[in-house]
Design an enzyme around this catalytic site. Structure first.
Site, PDB file in Angstrom:
ATOM      1  N   LYS A  86       0.858  -1.267  -0.162  1.00 26.59           N
ATOM      2  CA  LYS A  86       0.169  -0.434   0.380  1.00 26.59           C
ATOM      3  C   LYS A  86       0.993   0.491   0.094  1.00 26.59           C
ATOM      4  O   LYS A  86       1.554   1.330   0.406  1.00 26.59           O
ATOM      5  CB  LYS A  86      -0.828   0.119   1.261  1.00 26.59           C
ATOM      6  CG  LYS A  86      -1.773   0.776   1.440  1.00 26.59           C
ATOM      7  CD  LYS A  86      -2.866   0.554   0.186  1.00 26.59           C
ATOM      8  CE  LYS A  86      -4.509   0.646   0.079  1.00 26.59           C
ATOM      9  NZ  LYS A  86      -5.600  -0.009  -0.242  1.00 26.59           N
TER      10      LYS A  86
HETATM   11  P1  NAD Z   1     -12.883   7.999  -2.283  1.00 29.73           P
HETATM   12  O1  NAD Z   1     -12.192   8.627  -1.859  1.00 29.73           O
HETATM   13  O2  NAD Z   1     -13.423   7.203  -3.431  1.00 29.73           O
HETATM   14  O3  NAD Z   1     -14.228   8.031  -1.534  1.00 29.73           O
HETATM   15  C1  NAD Z   1     -14.337   8.361   0.417  1.00 29.73           C
HETATM   16  C2  NAD Z   1     -15.869   8.578   0.783  1.00 29.73           C
HETATM   17  O4  NAD Z   1     -15.875   8.887   2.693  1.00 29.73           O
HETATM   18  C3  NAD Z   1     -16.002   9.779   0.647  1.00 29.73           C
HETATM   19  O5  NAD Z   1     -17.557   9.797   0.200  1.00 29.73           O
HETATM   20  C4  NAD Z   1     -15.791  10.637   1.928  1.00 29.73           C
HETATM   21  O6  NAD Z   1     -16.234  11.957   1.946  1.00 29.73           O
HETATM   22  C5  NAD Z   1     -16.305   9.706   3.077  1.00 29.73           C
HETATM   23  N1  NAD Z   1     -16.074   9.961   3.922  1.00 29.73           N
HETATM   24  C6  NAD Z   1     -14.938  10.249   4.158  1.00 29.73           C
HETATM   25  N2  NAD Z   1     -15.098  11.024   6.041  1.00 29.73           N
HETATM   26  C7  NAD Z   1     -16.543  10.116   6.457  1.00 29.73           C
HETATM   27  C8  NAD Z   1     -17.119  10.319   7.170  1.00 29.73           C
HETATM   28  N3  NAD Z   1     -16.541  10.712   8.537  1.00 29.73           N
HETATM   29  N4  NAD Z   1     -18.448   9.992   7.445  1.00 29.73           N
HETATM   30  C9  NAD Z   1     -19.388   9.717   6.225  1.00 29.73           C
HETATM   31  N5  NAD Z   1     -18.226   9.664   4.905  1.00 29.73           N
HETATM   32  C10 NAD Z   1     -17.099   9.750   5.284  1.00 29.73           C
HETATM   33  O7  NAD Z   1     -13.008   6.328  -1.346  1.00 29.73           O
HETATM   34  P2  NAD Z   1     -12.891   4.718  -1.789  1.00 29.73           P
HETATM   35  O8  NAD Z   1     -11.821   4.161  -3.153  1.00 29.73           O
HETATM   36  O9  NAD Z   1     -14.181   4.524  -1.947  1.00 29.73           O
HETATM   37  O10 NAD Z   1     -12.426   3.917  -0.360  1.00 29.73           O
HETATM   38  C11 NAD Z   1     -13.020   3.843   0.255  1.00 29.73           C
HETATM   39  C12 NAD Z   1     -12.524   2.530   1.113  1.00 29.73           C
HETATM   40  O11 NAD Z   1     -12.644   1.517   0.293  1.00 29.73           O
HETATM   41  C13 NAD Z   1     -10.834   3.106   2.011  1.00 29.73           C
HETATM   42  O12 NAD Z   1     -11.334   2.007   3.412  1.00 29.73           O
HETATM   43  C14 NAD Z   1     -10.814   2.603   1.036  1.00 29.73           C
HETATM   44  O13 NAD Z   1      -9.077   1.474   1.265  1.00 29.73           O
HETATM   45  C15 NAD Z   1     -11.442   1.114   0.643  1.00 29.73           C
HETATM   46  N6  NAD Z   1     -11.043   0.129  -0.390  1.00 29.73           N
HETATM   47  C16 NAD Z   1     -11.036   1.180  -1.995  1.00 29.73           C
HETATM   48  C17 NAD Z   1     -10.807   0.236  -3.062  1.00 29.73           C
HETATM   49  C18 NAD Z   1     -11.329   0.654  -4.307  1.00 29.73           C
HETATM   50  O14 NAD Z   1     -11.373   0.608  -5.385  1.00 29.73           O
HETATM   51  N7  NAD Z   1     -11.076   1.897  -4.574  1.00 29.73           N
HETATM   52  C19 NAD Z   1     -10.562  -1.095  -3.099  1.00 29.73           C
HETATM   53  C20 NAD Z   1     -10.724  -1.414  -2.041  1.00 29.73           C
HETATM   54  C21 NAD Z   1     -10.591  -0.733  -0.697  1.00 29.73           C
END
Ligand code: NAD
Length: 420
Positions: free
Chosen positions: A110
Protein backbone atom coordinates in the site's frame (compact mmCIF):
# COMPACT_ATOMS: atom_id res chain seq x y z
CA UNK A 1 -11.48 9.61 10.98
CA UNK A 2 -8.19 7.94 10.14
CA UNK A 3 -5.77 6.15 12.36
CA UNK A 4 -4.63 7.75 15.54
CA UNK A 5 -6.60 10.93 14.80
CA UNK A 6 -9.62 9.44 16.54
CA UNK A 7 -8.27 6.86 18.98
CA UNK A 8 -4.75 6.67 20.21
CA UNK A 9 -4.14 3.14 18.97
CA UNK A 10 -1.97 1.49 16.35
CA UNK A 11 -4.11 0.35 13.43
CA UNK A 12 -1.41 -2.14 12.49
CA UNK A 13 -1.41 -3.40 16.10
CA UNK A 14 -5.17 -3.95 15.93
CA UNK A 15 -4.87 -5.64 12.54
CA UNK A 16 -2.40 -8.11 14.04
CA UNK A 17 -5.00 -9.06 16.68
CA UNK A 18 -7.16 -10.49 13.87
CA UNK A 19 -4.17 -12.31 12.42
CA UNK A 20 -3.34 -13.87 15.80
CA UNK A 21 -6.83 -15.21 16.30
CA UNK A 22 -6.67 -17.10 12.99
CA UNK A 23 -3.03 -18.12 13.57
CA UNK A 24 -4.11 -19.73 16.87
CA UNK A 25 -6.79 -21.73 15.06
CA UNK A 26 -4.22 -22.86 12.49
CA UNK A 27 -1.70 -23.64 15.29
CA UNK A 28 0.82 -21.63 13.33
CA UNK A 29 4.35 -21.93 14.68
CA UNK A 30 6.07 -18.93 16.25
CA UNK A 31 8.61 -18.56 13.41
CA UNK A 32 5.92 -18.18 10.75
CA UNK A 33 4.04 -15.75 13.00
CA UNK A 34 7.16 -13.65 13.41
CA UNK A 35 7.78 -13.53 9.64
CA UNK A 36 4.17 -12.72 8.76
CA UNK A 37 3.81 -9.93 11.30
CA UNK A 38 6.73 -7.98 9.82
CA UNK A 39 6.51 -5.95 6.60
CA UNK A 40 9.10 -6.86 3.96
CA UNK A 41 9.90 -3.24 3.17
CA UNK A 42 8.77 0.22 4.34
CA UNK A 43 9.78 3.23 2.30
CA UNK A 44 9.36 6.84 3.49
CA UNK A 45 10.40 9.82 1.40
CA UNK A 46 9.88 13.55 0.99
CA UNK A 47 7.84 14.98 -1.85
CA UNK A 48 8.91 18.58 -2.38
CA UNK A 49 6.66 20.39 -4.82
CA UNK A 50 5.78 23.84 -6.00
CA UNK A 51 2.31 25.29 -5.51
CA UNK A 52 0.70 27.11 -8.44
CA UNK A 53 1.40 30.26 -6.39
CA UNK A 54 5.15 29.56 -6.64
CA UNK A 55 5.48 28.60 -2.97
CA UNK A 56 7.36 25.36 -2.09
CA UNK A 57 5.97 22.69 0.20
CA UNK A 58 7.10 19.24 1.29
CA UNK A 59 4.76 16.30 1.79
CA UNK A 60 5.64 12.81 3.05
CA UNK A 61 5.20 9.78 0.78
CA UNK A 62 5.05 6.11 1.81
CA UNK A 63 5.10 2.71 0.17
CA UNK A 64 4.94 -0.42 2.27
CA UNK A 65 5.55 -3.75 0.52
CA UNK A 66 4.30 -6.20 3.07
CA UNK A 67 4.70 -9.62 1.50
CA UNK A 68 5.77 -11.14 -1.83
CA UNK A 69 5.31 -14.89 -1.16
CA UNK A 70 2.48 -15.35 -3.68
CA UNK A 71 3.61 -12.86 -6.33
CA UNK A 72 4.29 -9.18 -6.98
CA UNK A 73 2.98 -6.88 -4.26
CA UNK A 74 -0.38 -5.22 -4.96
CA UNK A 75 -2.07 -2.29 -3.26
CA UNK A 76 -3.54 1.17 -3.68
CA UNK A 77 -2.27 4.69 -3.10
CA UNK A 78 -4.10 6.94 -0.63
CA UNK A 79 -3.95 10.76 -0.56
CA UNK A 80 -5.28 12.00 2.79
CA UNK A 81 -4.16 14.29 5.64
CA UNK A 82 -4.41 11.33 8.08
CA UNK A 83 -1.98 9.03 6.21
CA UNK A 84 0.75 7.67 8.53
CA UNK A 85 3.31 4.87 8.30
CA UNK A 86 1.20 2.87 10.77
CA UNK A 87 -1.92 3.21 8.62
CA UNK A 88 -0.11 2.36 5.36
CA UNK A 89 1.50 -0.69 7.01
CA UNK A 90 -1.90 -1.92 8.22
CA UNK A 91 -3.38 -1.40 4.76
CA UNK A 92 -0.47 -3.31 3.15
CA UNK A 93 -0.95 -6.10 5.70
CA UNK A 94 -4.65 -6.33 4.82
CA UNK A 95 -3.80 -6.37 1.08
CA UNK A 96 -1.65 -9.45 1.66
CA UNK A 97 -4.58 -11.38 3.14
CA UNK A 98 -7.11 -9.90 0.70
CA UNK A 99 -5.17 -11.07 -2.36
CA UNK A 100 -4.73 -14.50 -0.78
CA UNK A 101 -8.35 -14.83 0.29
CA UNK A 102 -9.53 -14.45 -3.30
CA UNK A 103 -6.58 -16.55 -4.51
CA UNK A 104 -4.85 -13.94 -6.67
CA UNK A 105 -1.16 -14.40 -7.58
CA UNK A 106 -0.14 -11.29 -5.63
CA UNK A 107 1.41 -10.27 -2.36
CA UNK A 108 0.32 -7.13 -0.52
CA UNK A 109 1.42 -3.48 -0.44
CA UNK A 110 0.00 0.00 0.00
CA UNK A 111 1.13 3.58 -0.46
CA UNK A 112 0.10 7.03 0.51
CA UNK A 113 0.89 10.70 0.65
CA UNK A 114 0.04 12.81 3.70
CA UNK A 115 -1.75 15.67 1.97
CA UNK A 116 -5.18 17.22 1.68
CA UNK A 117 -6.24 16.83 -1.96
CA UNK A 118 -9.18 19.20 -1.44
CA UNK A 119 -6.65 22.05 -1.29
CA UNK A 120 -4.76 20.99 -4.43
CA UNK A 121 -5.33 22.04 -8.02
CA UNK A 122 -5.20 19.43 -10.77
CA UNK A 123 -1.70 20.51 -11.82
CA UNK A 124 -0.48 20.37 -8.20
CA UNK A 125 -1.93 16.87 -7.89
CA UNK A 126 -0.15 15.88 -11.09
CA UNK A 127 3.23 17.19 -9.84
CA UNK A 128 2.86 15.35 -6.52
CA UNK A 129 1.88 12.13 -8.29
CA UNK A 130 4.77 12.31 -10.76
CA UNK A 131 7.28 12.93 -7.96
CA UNK A 132 5.75 10.12 -5.90
CA UNK A 133 6.04 7.74 -8.89
CA UNK A 134 9.58 8.85 -9.73
CA UNK A 135 10.72 8.09 -6.16
CA UNK A 136 9.44 4.52 -6.53
CA UNK A 137 10.70 3.66 -10.04
CA UNK A 138 13.20 1.05 -8.80
CA UNK A 139 10.79 -0.83 -6.57
CA UNK A 140 7.52 -0.90 -8.56
CA UNK A 141 6.72 -2.62 -11.87
CA UNK A 142 4.42 -5.34 -13.20
CA UNK A 143 6.59 -8.06 -11.62
CA UNK A 144 7.50 -6.12 -8.48
CA UNK A 145 4.70 -4.03 -7.02
CA UNK A 146 1.56 -2.76 -8.77
CA UNK A 147 -0.27 0.28 -7.28
CA UNK A 148 -3.96 1.12 -7.80
CA UNK A 149 -6.48 3.78 -6.68
CA UNK A 150 -7.58 4.17 -3.06
CA UNK A 151 -9.05 7.08 -1.10
CA UNK A 152 -8.76 10.31 -3.14
CA UNK A 153 -6.80 8.76 -6.01
CA UNK A 154 -8.47 8.34 -9.37
CA UNK A 155 -7.91 6.79 -12.82
CA UNK A 156 -6.29 10.12 -13.81
CA UNK A 157 -3.79 9.78 -10.94
CA UNK A 158 -3.02 6.25 -12.17
CA UNK A 159 -2.50 7.61 -15.70
CA UNK A 160 0.09 10.12 -14.42
CA UNK A 161 1.81 7.38 -12.41
CA UNK A 162 1.94 5.03 -15.41
CA UNK A 163 3.24 7.78 -17.70
CA UNK A 164 6.00 8.81 -15.27
CA UNK A 165 7.15 5.22 -14.79
CA UNK A 166 7.03 4.58 -18.56
CA UNK A 167 9.10 7.72 -19.26
CA UNK A 168 11.75 6.58 -16.76
CA UNK A 169 12.11 3.06 -18.16
CA UNK A 170 11.81 4.29 -21.77
CA UNK A 171 8.95 2.00 -22.74
CA UNK A 172 5.19 1.85 -22.34
CA UNK A 173 4.35 -0.19 -19.24
CA UNK A 174 0.58 -0.17 -18.68
CA UNK A 175 0.82 -3.09 -16.20
CA UNK A 176 2.72 -0.99 -13.63
CA UNK A 177 -0.59 0.24 -12.17
CA UNK A 178 -4.23 -0.80 -12.33
CA UNK A 179 -7.37 1.31 -12.19
CA UNK A 180 -6.20 3.23 -15.29
CA UNK A 181 -8.55 4.89 -17.79
CA UNK A 182 -9.71 2.49 -20.53
CA UNK A 183 -7.85 4.45 -23.23
CA UNK A 184 -4.44 3.52 -21.79
CA UNK A 185 -4.92 -0.10 -20.78
CA UNK A 186 -7.60 0.00 -18.08
CA UNK A 187 -10.13 -2.77 -17.70
CA UNK A 188 -13.81 -2.53 -18.33
CA UNK A 189 -15.66 -2.84 -15.04
CA UNK A 190 -12.74 -1.70 -12.84
CA UNK A 191 -14.25 1.61 -11.71
CA UNK A 192 -17.30 -0.04 -10.16
CA UNK A 193 -15.59 -3.35 -9.24
CA UNK A 194 -15.22 -2.75 -5.49
CA UNK A 195 -18.83 -1.60 -5.11
CA UNK A 196 -19.96 -4.50 -7.31
CA UNK A 197 -18.03 -6.91 -5.09
CA UNK A 198 -19.73 -5.46 -2.01
CA UNK A 199 -23.17 -6.09 -3.53
CA UNK A 200 -22.25 -9.59 -4.77
CA UNK A 201 -21.13 -10.61 -1.26
CA UNK A 202 -24.05 -8.84 0.43
CA UNK A 203 -26.76 -10.36 -1.77
CA UNK A 204 -25.31 -13.86 -1.41
CA UNK A 205 -25.11 -13.52 2.38
CA UNK A 206 -28.61 -12.01 2.55
CA UNK A 207 -29.96 -15.04 0.75
CA UNK A 208 -28.13 -17.31 3.20
CA UNK A 209 -29.64 -15.33 6.12
CA UNK A 210 -33.13 -15.27 4.54
CA UNK A 211 -33.14 -11.46 4.28
CA UNK A 212 -35.46 -10.61 1.41
CA UNK A 213 -33.48 -8.27 -0.88
CA UNK A 214 -36.61 -6.55 -2.20
CA UNK A 215 -37.66 -5.55 1.35
CA UNK A 216 -34.28 -5.02 2.98
CA UNK A 217 -33.22 -1.57 4.21
CA UNK A 218 -29.61 -0.77 3.35
CA UNK A 219 -27.39 1.96 4.83
CA UNK A 220 -24.15 3.00 3.11
CA UNK A 221 -21.47 5.16 4.77
CA UNK A 222 -19.27 7.02 2.25
CA UNK A 223 -20.24 8.08 -1.26
CA UNK A 224 -16.90 7.80 -3.03
CA UNK A 225 -15.79 5.13 -5.46
CA UNK A 226 -16.88 2.21 -3.30
CA UNK A 227 -20.01 3.64 -1.67
CA UNK A 228 -21.57 5.24 -4.74
CA UNK A 229 -21.19 2.18 -6.94
CA UNK A 230 -22.45 -0.13 -4.20
CA UNK A 231 -25.49 2.17 -3.77
CA UNK A 232 -26.13 2.23 -7.53
CA UNK A 233 -25.87 -1.54 -7.88
CA UNK A 234 -28.07 -2.24 -4.83
CA UNK A 235 -30.69 0.11 -6.30
CA UNK A 236 -30.41 -1.60 -9.69
CA UNK A 237 -31.11 -4.92 -7.97
CA UNK A 238 -34.32 -3.46 -6.51
CA UNK A 239 -32.97 -2.97 -2.96
CA UNK A 240 -33.96 0.04 -0.86
CA UNK A 241 -31.00 2.18 0.20
CA UNK A 242 -32.46 4.17 3.13
CA UNK A 243 -29.39 6.24 4.01
CA UNK A 244 -26.18 7.44 2.38
CA UNK A 245 -23.46 9.73 3.67
CA UNK A 246 -20.20 11.43 2.91
CA UNK A 247 -17.92 13.74 4.86
CA UNK A 248 -20.60 16.49 4.59
CA UNK A 249 -23.22 14.51 6.55
CA UNK A 250 -25.82 11.75 6.23
CA UNK A 251 -29.12 11.70 4.32
CA UNK A 252 -31.93 9.40 5.47
CA UNK A 253 -35.11 8.52 3.61
CA UNK A 254 -37.25 5.72 5.01
CA UNK A 255 -38.88 5.17 1.59
CA UNK A 256 -35.48 4.80 -0.09
CA UNK A 257 -33.03 7.43 -1.32
CA UNK A 258 -33.22 8.13 -5.05
CA UNK A 259 -29.69 6.97 -5.89
CA UNK A 260 -29.69 8.38 -9.44
CA UNK A 261 -30.50 11.81 -7.99
CA UNK A 262 -27.72 11.43 -5.40
CA UNK A 263 -25.24 10.40 -8.11
CA UNK A 264 -26.17 13.43 -10.25
CA UNK A 265 -25.80 15.71 -7.22
CA UNK A 266 -22.39 14.23 -6.35
CA UNK A 267 -21.23 14.46 -9.98
CA UNK A 268 -22.23 18.12 -10.15
CA UNK A 269 -20.99 19.33 -6.75
CA UNK A 270 -18.36 16.66 -5.86
CA UNK A 271 -20.14 16.31 -2.48
CA UNK A 272 -23.55 15.32 -1.12
CA UNK A 273 -23.75 18.69 0.72
CA UNK A 274 -27.11 20.24 -0.12
CA UNK A 275 -28.67 16.95 -1.32
CA UNK A 276 -32.40 17.32 -0.76
CA UNK A 277 -33.41 13.66 -1.23
CA UNK A 278 -33.32 12.75 2.46
CA UNK A 279 -33.54 14.07 6.00
CA UNK A 280 -30.16 15.38 7.11
CA UNK A 281 -28.88 13.38 10.11
CA UNK A 282 -25.50 13.08 11.81
CA UNK A 283 -22.85 10.70 10.45
CA UNK A 284 -22.55 8.85 13.79
CA UNK A 285 -26.34 8.62 14.13
CA UNK A 286 -26.68 7.10 10.66
CA UNK A 287 -24.58 4.09 11.65
CA UNK A 288 -27.10 3.30 14.38
CA UNK A 289 -30.24 3.70 12.26
CA UNK A 290 -32.74 0.89 11.68
CA UNK A 291 -31.59 -1.25 8.77
CA UNK A 292 -30.89 -4.82 7.70
CA UNK A 293 -27.57 -4.27 5.96
CA UNK A 294 -24.91 -1.70 6.81
CA UNK A 295 -22.01 -0.98 4.45
CA UNK A 296 -19.12 1.11 5.79
CA UNK A 297 -17.32 2.54 2.74
CA UNK A 298 -15.29 5.46 4.13
CA UNK A 299 -12.25 5.08 6.41
CA UNK A 300 -11.02 3.08 9.42
CA UNK A 301 -12.22 3.04 13.04
CA UNK A 302 -15.94 3.39 12.42
CA UNK A 303 -17.17 0.66 14.79
CA UNK A 304 -15.66 0.69 18.26
CA UNK A 305 -16.59 -0.50 21.73
CA UNK A 306 -18.50 2.82 22.07
CA UNK A 307 -21.07 2.27 19.32
CA UNK A 308 -21.03 -1.46 18.42
CA UNK A 309 -23.62 -2.29 21.07
CA UNK A 310 -26.16 0.05 19.42
CA UNK A 311 -25.76 -1.01 15.79
CA UNK A 312 -29.10 -2.39 14.57
CA UNK A 313 -28.08 -4.02 11.30
CA UNK A 314 -28.23 -7.81 10.96
CA UNK A 315 -25.43 -7.85 8.41
CA UNK A 316 -22.37 -5.61 7.98
CA UNK A 317 -20.47 -5.81 4.70
CA UNK A 318 -17.15 -4.01 5.03
CA UNK A 319 -16.55 -1.97 1.87
CA UNK A 320 -13.83 0.08 3.58
CA UNK A 321 -10.63 -1.31 5.03
CA UNK A 322 -10.45 -1.69 8.80
CA UNK A 323 -13.79 -0.14 9.85
CA UNK A 324 -14.20 -2.47 12.85
CA UNK A 325 -11.99 -2.53 15.94
CA UNK A 326 -11.35 -5.94 17.55
CA UNK A 327 -13.53 -4.95 20.57
CA UNK A 328 -16.39 -3.98 18.25
CA UNK A 329 -15.94 -7.24 16.37
CA UNK A 330 -16.32 -9.20 19.63
CA UNK A 331 -19.49 -7.24 20.43
CA UNK A 332 -20.93 -7.99 16.97
CA UNK A 333 -20.16 -11.66 17.46
CA UNK A 334 -21.87 -11.73 20.88
CA UNK A 335 -24.89 -9.90 19.46
CA UNK A 336 -25.20 -12.28 16.49
CA UNK A 337 -24.46 -9.59 13.87
CA UNK A 338 -22.83 -11.17 10.82
CA UNK A 339 -19.81 -9.34 9.38
CA UNK A 340 -18.35 -9.95 5.93
CA UNK A 341 -14.82 -8.72 6.62
CA UNK A 342 -13.01 -6.13 4.53
CA UNK A 343 -10.55 -8.63 3.09
CA UNK A 344 -13.53 -10.39 1.45
CA UNK A 345 -16.17 -7.62 1.24
CA UNK A 346 -14.05 -5.17 -0.74
CA UNK A 347 -11.92 -7.69 -2.66
CA UNK A 348 -13.84 -6.98 -5.88
CA UNK A 349 -11.52 -4.05 -6.62
CA UNK A 350 -8.29 -5.98 -6.44
CA UNK A 351 -9.83 -8.91 -8.31
CA UNK A 352 -10.61 -6.72 -11.33
CA UNK A 353 -7.21 -5.06 -10.87
CA UNK A 354 -5.76 -8.55 -11.35
CA UNK A 355 -7.86 -8.93 -14.50
CA UNK A 356 -6.55 -5.55 -15.71
CA UNK A 357 -2.94 -6.58 -15.03
CA UNK A 358 -3.50 -9.86 -16.91
CA UNK A 359 -5.16 -8.04 -19.86
CA UNK A 360 -2.29 -5.51 -20.01
CA UNK A 361 0.23 -8.33 -20.16
CA UNK A 362 -1.70 -10.09 -22.92
CA UNK A 363 -2.52 -6.90 -24.79
CA UNK A 364 -5.98 -8.38 -25.21
CA UNK A 365 -9.01 -6.81 -23.54
CA UNK A 366 -12.18 -8.48 -22.33
CA UNK A 367 -15.81 -7.47 -22.71
CA UNK A 368 -17.50 -6.00 -19.64
CA UNK A 369 -19.78 -8.99 -19.10
CA UNK A 370 -16.72 -11.29 -19.11
CA UNK A 371 -15.08 -9.18 -16.41
CA UNK A 372 -18.25 -9.12 -14.29
CA UNK A 373 -18.93 -12.85 -14.65
CA UNK A 374 -15.36 -13.77 -13.71
CA UNK A 375 -15.51 -11.35 -10.78
CA UNK A 376 -18.68 -12.94 -9.44
CA UNK A 377 -17.18 -16.40 -9.85
CA UNK A 378 -13.98 -15.51 -7.94
CA UNK A 379 -15.84 -13.78 -5.10
CA UNK A 380 -18.55 -16.37 -4.59
CA UNK A 381 -16.16 -19.33 -4.82
CA UNK A 382 -14.04 -17.88 -2.03
CA UNK A 383 -16.94 -16.51 0.06
CA UNK A 384 -18.47 -20.01 0.05
CA UNK A 385 -15.11 -21.48 1.03
CA UNK A 386 -14.90 -19.04 3.96
CA UNK A 387 -18.43 -19.91 5.03
CA UNK A 388 -17.56 -23.61 5.09
CA UNK A 389 -14.48 -22.92 7.24
CA UNK A 390 -16.56 -20.73 9.58
CA UNK A 391 -19.17 -23.48 9.99
CA UNK A 392 -16.56 -26.20 10.46
CA UNK A 393 -14.55 -24.27 13.04
CA UNK A 394 -17.39 -22.38 14.71
CA UNK A 395 -15.59 -19.14 13.82
CA UNK A 396 -16.72 -15.77 12.49
CA UNK A 397 -16.45 -15.08 8.76
CA UNK A 398 -13.54 -12.76 9.58
CA UNK A 399 -11.52 -15.40 11.39
CA UNK A 400 -12.40 -17.92 8.68
CA UNK A 401 -11.23 -15.50 5.96
CA UNK A 402 -7.92 -14.91 7.76
CA UNK A 403 -7.53 -18.66 8.27
CA UNK A 404 -7.95 -19.32 4.54
CA UNK A 405 -5.63 -16.47 3.57
CA UNK A 406 -2.88 -17.25 6.09
CA UNK A 407 -2.92 -20.91 5.10
CA UNK A 408 -2.44 -19.98 1.43
CA UNK A 409 0.42 -17.54 2.16
CA UNK A 410 2.14 -19.99 4.52
CA UNK A 411 2.00 -22.75 1.88
CA UNK A 412 3.69 -20.44 -0.66
CA UNK A 413 6.28 -19.33 1.88
CA UNK A 414 7.13 -22.90 2.88
CA UNK A 415 7.49 -23.99 -0.76
CA UNK A 416 9.77 -21.06 -1.54
CA UNK A 417 11.73 -21.30 1.73
CA UNK A 418 13.60 -18.46 3.38
CA UNK A 419 16.51 -17.19 1.26
CA UNK A 420 19.50 -16.62 3.47
P1 NAD B 1 -13.11 7.80 -1.98
O1 NAD B 1 -12.10 8.82 -1.65
O2 NAD B 1 -13.56 7.65 -3.38
O3 NAD B 1 -14.41 8.02 -1.05
C1 NAD B 1 -14.39 8.10 0.34
C2 NAD B 1 -15.78 8.58 0.79
O4 NAD B 1 -15.86 8.54 2.22
C3 NAD B 1 -16.09 10.02 0.38
O5 NAD B 1 -17.45 10.10 -0.04
C4 NAD B 1 -15.91 10.80 1.68
O6 NAD B 1 -16.65 12.01 1.72
C5 NAD B 1 -16.44 9.76 2.66
N1 NAD B 1 -16.08 10.00 4.05
C6 NAD B 1 -14.90 10.34 4.57
N2 NAD B 1 -15.01 10.50 5.90
C7 NAD B 1 -16.31 10.23 6.21
C8 NAD B 1 -17.07 10.22 7.42
N3 NAD B 1 -16.52 10.52 8.59
N4 NAD B 1 -18.39 9.88 7.36
C9 NAD B 1 -18.97 9.58 6.19
N5 NAD B 1 -18.30 9.58 5.02
C10 NAD B 1 -16.99 9.90 5.04
O7 NAD B 1 -12.53 6.41 -1.41
P2 NAD B 1 -12.90 4.95 -1.88
O8 NAD B 1 -11.96 4.55 -2.95
O9 NAD B 1 -14.36 4.84 -2.07
O10 NAD B 1 -12.44 4.11 -0.59
C11 NAD B 1 -13.29 3.98 0.55
C12 NAD B 1 -12.80 2.80 1.39
O11 NAD B 1 -12.80 1.62 0.59
C13 NAD B 1 -11.37 2.94 1.92
O12 NAD B 1 -11.27 2.27 3.16
C14 NAD B 1 -10.55 2.17 0.89
O13 NAD B 1 -9.33 1.70 1.40
C15 NAD B 1 -11.50 1.04 0.59
N6 NAD B 1 -11.27 0.38 -0.69
C16 NAD B 1 -11.29 1.06 -1.87
C17 NAD B 1 -11.09 0.37 -3.06
C18 NAD B 1 -11.19 1.04 -4.40
O14 NAD B 1 -11.15 0.32 -5.41
N7 NAD B 1 -11.31 2.35 -4.48
C19 NAD B 1 -10.83 -1.01 -3.04
C20 NAD B 1 -10.84 -1.68 -1.83
C21 NAD B 1 -11.07 -0.98 -0.65
Amino acid sequence: MTSAAVRDVSIFGEAIAYFNEAADLLELDSGMRRILTHPSRQIIFSIPFQRDSGEFEVFTGYRVQYNFARGPAKGGIRYHPGVTLDEVTALAFWMTWKCAVVDLPFGGSKGGVTCDPTTLSSSELERITRRYAAELVEVVGPDKDVPAPDVNTTPQVMAWFMDTYSMHVRQNVPGVVTGKPLEIGGSRGRVEATGRGVTICALDQMQKMSIDASRAAIVIQGFGNVGMHAAKLFAERGCKVVAISDISGAYYNEKGVNIDAALSHAAKFRTLEGFAGGERIGNAEMLLSNCDVLVPAALENVFTAQNAGQVKAKLIVEGSNGPTSPEADRIFKERGITVIPDIMGNAGGVTVSYFEWAQDRMGYFWKEHEVNERLEDVLLTNLHEIRKIAERRGATLRTAAYTLAIDRVVRALKLRGIYA
